[in-house]
Scaffold this active site. Structure first.
Site, PDB file in Angstrom:
ATOM      1  N   TYR A 119      31.299  28.893   3.817  1.00 55.62           N
ATOM      2  CA  TYR A 119      31.469  29.940   4.841  1.00 55.62           C
ATOM      3  C   TYR A 119      32.750  30.721   4.581  1.00 55.62           C
ATOM      4  O   TYR A 119      32.770  31.954   4.607  1.00 55.62           O
ATOM      5  CB  TYR A 119      31.494  29.277   6.218  1.00 55.62           C
ATOM      6  N   ALA A 120      33.846  29.989   4.314  1.00 60.41           N
ATOM      7  CA  ALA A 120      35.141  30.644   4.090  1.00 60.41           C
ATOM      8  C   ALA A 120      35.087  31.551   2.860  1.00 60.41           C
ATOM      9  O   ALA A 120      35.575  32.689   2.897  1.00 60.41           O
ATOM     10  CB  ALA A 120      36.230  29.588   3.933  1.00 60.41           C
ATOM     11  N   SER A 132      36.172  36.401   9.411  1.00 56.53           N
ATOM     12  CA  SER A 132      36.770  35.247  10.086  1.00 56.53           C
ATOM     13  C   SER A 132      38.134  34.957   9.486  1.00 56.53           C
ATOM     14  O   SER A 132      38.307  35.070   8.261  1.00 56.53           O
ATOM     15  CB  SER A 132      35.868  34.027   9.909  1.00 56.53           C
ATOM     16  N   ASN A 156      27.262  41.858  11.734  1.00 60.95           N
ATOM     17  CA  ASN A 156      27.668  40.695  12.533  1.00 60.95           C
ATOM     18  C   ASN A 156      26.945  39.406  12.134  1.00 60.95           C
ATOM     19  O   ASN A 156      27.537  38.327  12.179  1.00 60.95           O
ATOM     20  CB  ASN A 156      27.392  41.009  14.015  1.00 60.95           C
ATOM     21  N   SER A 202      32.506  33.018   1.719  1.00 59.66           N
ATOM     22  CA  SER A 202      31.682  34.190   2.049  1.00 59.66           C
ATOM     23  C   SER A 202      32.486  35.217   2.846  1.00 59.66           C
ATOM     24  O   SER A 202      32.314  36.422   2.663  1.00 59.66           O
ATOM     25  CB  SER A 202      30.421  33.774   2.826  1.00 59.66           C
ATOM     26  N   LYS A 203      33.375  34.741   3.716  1.00 60.98           N
ATOM     27  CA  LYS A 203      34.147  35.693   4.531  1.00 60.98           C
ATOM     28  C   LYS A 203      35.245  36.355   3.689  1.00 60.98           C
ATOM     29  O   LYS A 203      35.565  37.527   3.904  1.00 60.98           O
ATOM     30  CB  LYS A 203      34.717  35.001   5.776  1.00 60.98           C
ATOM     31  N   VAL A 231      18.804  39.793   7.313  1.00 60.93           N
ATOM     32  CA  VAL A 231      19.780  40.312   6.346  1.00 60.93           C
ATOM     33  C   VAL A 231      19.823  39.497   5.045  1.00 60.93           C
ATOM     34  O   VAL A 231      20.449  39.919   4.078  1.00 60.93           O
ATOM     35  CB  VAL A 231      21.202  40.418   6.952  1.00 60.93           C
TER      36      VAL A 231
HETATM   37  P1  NAP Z   1      25.874  32.759  16.445  1.00 64.11           P
HETATM   38  O1  NAP Z   1      25.879  32.622  17.909  1.00 64.11           O
HETATM   39  O2  NAP Z   1      25.486  31.615  15.584  1.00 64.11           O
HETATM   40  O3  NAP Z   1      25.001  34.044  16.068  1.00 64.11           O
HETATM   41  C1  NAP Z   1      24.772  34.377  14.736  1.00 64.11           C
HETATM   42  C2  NAP Z   1      23.753  35.500  14.709  1.00 64.11           C
HETATM   43  O4  NAP Z   1      23.460  35.790  13.325  1.00 64.11           O
HETATM   44  C3  NAP Z   1      22.427  35.123  15.363  1.00 64.11           C
HETATM   45  O5  NAP Z   1      21.884  36.247  16.008  1.00 64.11           O
HETATM   46  C4  NAP Z   1      21.577  34.741  14.173  1.00 64.11           C
HETATM   47  O6  NAP Z   1      20.180  34.852  14.384  1.00 64.11           O
HETATM   48  C5  NAP Z   1      22.065  35.791  13.206  1.00 64.11           C
HETATM   49  N1  NAP Z   1      21.617  35.546  11.839  1.00 64.11           N
HETATM   50  C6  NAP Z   1      21.869  34.487  11.040  1.00 64.11           C
HETATM   51  N2  NAP Z   1      21.219  34.653   9.871  1.00 64.11           N
HETATM   52  C7  NAP Z   1      20.594  35.834   9.925  1.00 64.11           C
HETATM   53  C8  NAP Z   1      19.790  36.563   9.042  1.00 64.11           C
HETATM   54  N3  NAP Z   1      19.464  36.094   7.827  1.00 64.11           N
HETATM   55  N4  NAP Z   1      19.315  37.777   9.416  1.00 64.11           N
HETATM   56  C9  NAP Z   1      19.623  38.278  10.635  1.00 64.11           C
HETATM   57  N5  NAP Z   1      20.348  37.621  11.543  1.00 64.11           N
HETATM   58  C10 NAP Z   1      20.827  36.417  11.176  1.00 64.11           C
HETATM   59  O7  NAP Z   1      27.319  33.180  15.902  1.00 64.11           O
HETATM   60  P2  NAP Z   1      28.500  34.048  16.540  1.00 64.11           P
HETATM   61  O8  NAP Z   1      29.584  33.101  16.857  1.00 64.11           O
HETATM   62  O9  NAP Z   1      27.989  34.990  17.556  1.00 64.11           O
HETATM   63  O10 NAP Z   1      28.973  34.822  15.225  1.00 64.11           O
HETATM   64  C11 NAP Z   1      28.891  36.246  15.105  1.00 64.11           C
HETATM   65  C12 NAP Z   1      29.812  36.657  13.980  1.00 64.11           C
HETATM   66  O11 NAP Z   1      31.177  36.272  14.293  1.00 64.11           O
HETATM   67  C13 NAP Z   1      29.510  35.985  12.639  1.00 64.11           C
HETATM   68  O12 NAP Z   1      29.731  36.912  11.591  1.00 64.11           O
HETATM   69  C14 NAP Z   1      30.539  34.866  12.562  1.00 64.11           C
HETATM   70  O13 NAP Z   1      30.797  34.477  11.226  1.00 64.11           O
HETATM   71  C15 NAP Z   1      31.726  35.545  13.208  1.00 64.11           C
HETATM   72  N6  NAP Z   1      32.742  34.611  13.722  1.00 64.11           N
HETATM   73  C16 NAP Z   1      32.479  33.797  14.765  1.00 64.11           C
HETATM   74  C17 NAP Z   1      33.484  32.949  15.243  1.00 64.11           C
HETATM   75  C18 NAP Z   1      33.253  32.050  16.420  1.00 64.11           C
HETATM   76  O14 NAP Z   1      34.194  31.305  16.786  1.00 64.11           O
HETATM   77  N7  NAP Z   1      32.100  32.084  17.080  1.00 64.11           N
HETATM   78  C19 NAP Z   1      34.742  32.935  14.635  1.00 64.11           C
HETATM   79  C20 NAP Z   1      34.985  33.790  13.560  1.00 64.11           C
HETATM   80  C21 NAP Z   1      33.971  34.631  13.123  1.00 64.11           C
HETATM   81  P3  NAP Z   1      19.285  33.579  14.841  1.00 64.11           P
HETATM   82  O15 NAP Z   1      19.418  33.469  16.331  1.00 64.11           O
HETATM   83  O16 NAP Z   1      17.909  33.961  14.399  1.00 64.11           O
HETATM   84  O17 NAP Z   1      19.816  32.373  14.132  1.00 64.11           O
END
Ligand code: NAP
Length: 231
Positions: free
Chosen positions: A154-155, A139, A87, A157-158, A61
């Site tokens: 990050y903040a 987020s 996502n 961006s969200k 993305v």
């Molecule tokens: P994660 O485990 O780090 O997974 C992030 C995903 O995004 C991975 O599949 C990663 O792929 C992918 N990604 C990153 N850069 C990319 C790119 N350029 N193109 C395509 N895919 C890409 O994070 P998560 O916790 O599941 O987060 C999912 C969503 O929830 C995000 O939007 C995050 O900001 C949001 N969120 C998470 C939390 C939390 O506590 N976990 C809290 C609030 C919001 P790779 O494996 O290749 O790196």
């Protein structure tokens, strides 16, 4: 009956993968995407082995060429889209607390410009179908009413992603295309870390809720667990 199609970015792990699982179990034809095929294809296969309808597509993305190539391939091979889950995201601030402008640029490319680009391509298909749901995974850290908690780039961006939600929800007001931001809460993933209190199932709940809203449901909102958050 036509099987509904859901595209999920960053579907190879974490909340993205769990969202693919839950949507596929609900009967969606899921298009699981990832930037690295060697990480994404086996995760799609894992779901297919459970008898679920899941296709894998490569999609980085942060790369507009990758987005355009995905779109062209998708149009030729599937064509229909009912749900788009933006996502995929990066959080660089923890490992790079310098919060440089370059870091912000990189973060915006993935967390904001990618989702914006995808919506400009896929919303017109939803408009032709006269139905669609777009979920921008945001987020609580991006709330303007909060402090940004030292996660500066990050903040920002969200917050900007929430603006994308606001923009497209207004553009498509009156149509059955609902665009919302969803915070999954603090979830145990590579990004959230092992201290996080929430499971993947709990994290994906609000995303699936927004992806499956009925006609007349909310649009242009920010939610956690189906409940409104302030911007
Ligand atoms: P994660 O485990 O780090 O997974 C992030 C995903 O995004 C991975 O599949 C990663 O792929 C992918 N990604 C990153 N850069 C990319 C790119 N350029 N193109 C395509 N895919 C890409 O994070 P998560 O916790 O599941 O987060 C999912 C969503 O929830 C995000 O939007 C995050 O900001 C949001 N969120 C998470 C939390 C939390 O506590 N976990 C809290 C609030 C919001 P790779 O494996 O290749 O790196």
């Amino acid at each position: 009956m036509v099987q509904k199609v859901a595209i999920v970015t960053g579907g190879n792990k974490g909340i993205g993968w769990e969202t693919c699982l839950q949507l596929a179990k609900l009967g969606f034809h899921v298009v699981l995407t990832s930037r690295d095929p060697s990480k994404g294809e086996p995760k799609a296969e894992e779901l297919r082995k459970q008898g679920l309808k899941v296709d894998y597509y490569q999609l980085d993305v942060s790369d507009s060429n990758s987005i355009e190539a995905f779109y062209q391939k998708f149009i030729k091979e599937i064509g229909r889209v009912d749900v788009l889950i933006n996502n995929a995201a990066i959080l660089l601030d923890k490992e790079q607390p310098s919060h440089t402008s370059e870091q912000l640029r990189q973060t915006l490319e993935t967390n904001v410009i990618g989702p914006y680009h995808l919506i400009t391509l896929f919303a017109p298909i939803m408009q032709k179908q006269k139905e669609g749901r777009i979920v921008n995974v945001s987020s609580g850290v991006g709330q303007l009413s909060g402090s940004y908690e030292g996660l500066d780039t990050y903040a920002i961006s969200k917050t900007a992603l929430n603006a994308v939600t606001h923009l497209f929800a207004n553009k498509m007001k009156g149509e059955d295309i609902l665009v919302n931001s969803v915070c999954p809460g603090w979830v145990k993933t590579d990004m959230g870390g092992s201290e996080a209190p929430r499971s993947l199932t709990e994290g994906a709940f609000g995303i699936v809720w927004a992806a499956t809203l009925p006609k007349g449901g909310p649009s242009g909102g920010f939610f956690r667990d189906g409940k409104p958050l302030t911007w």
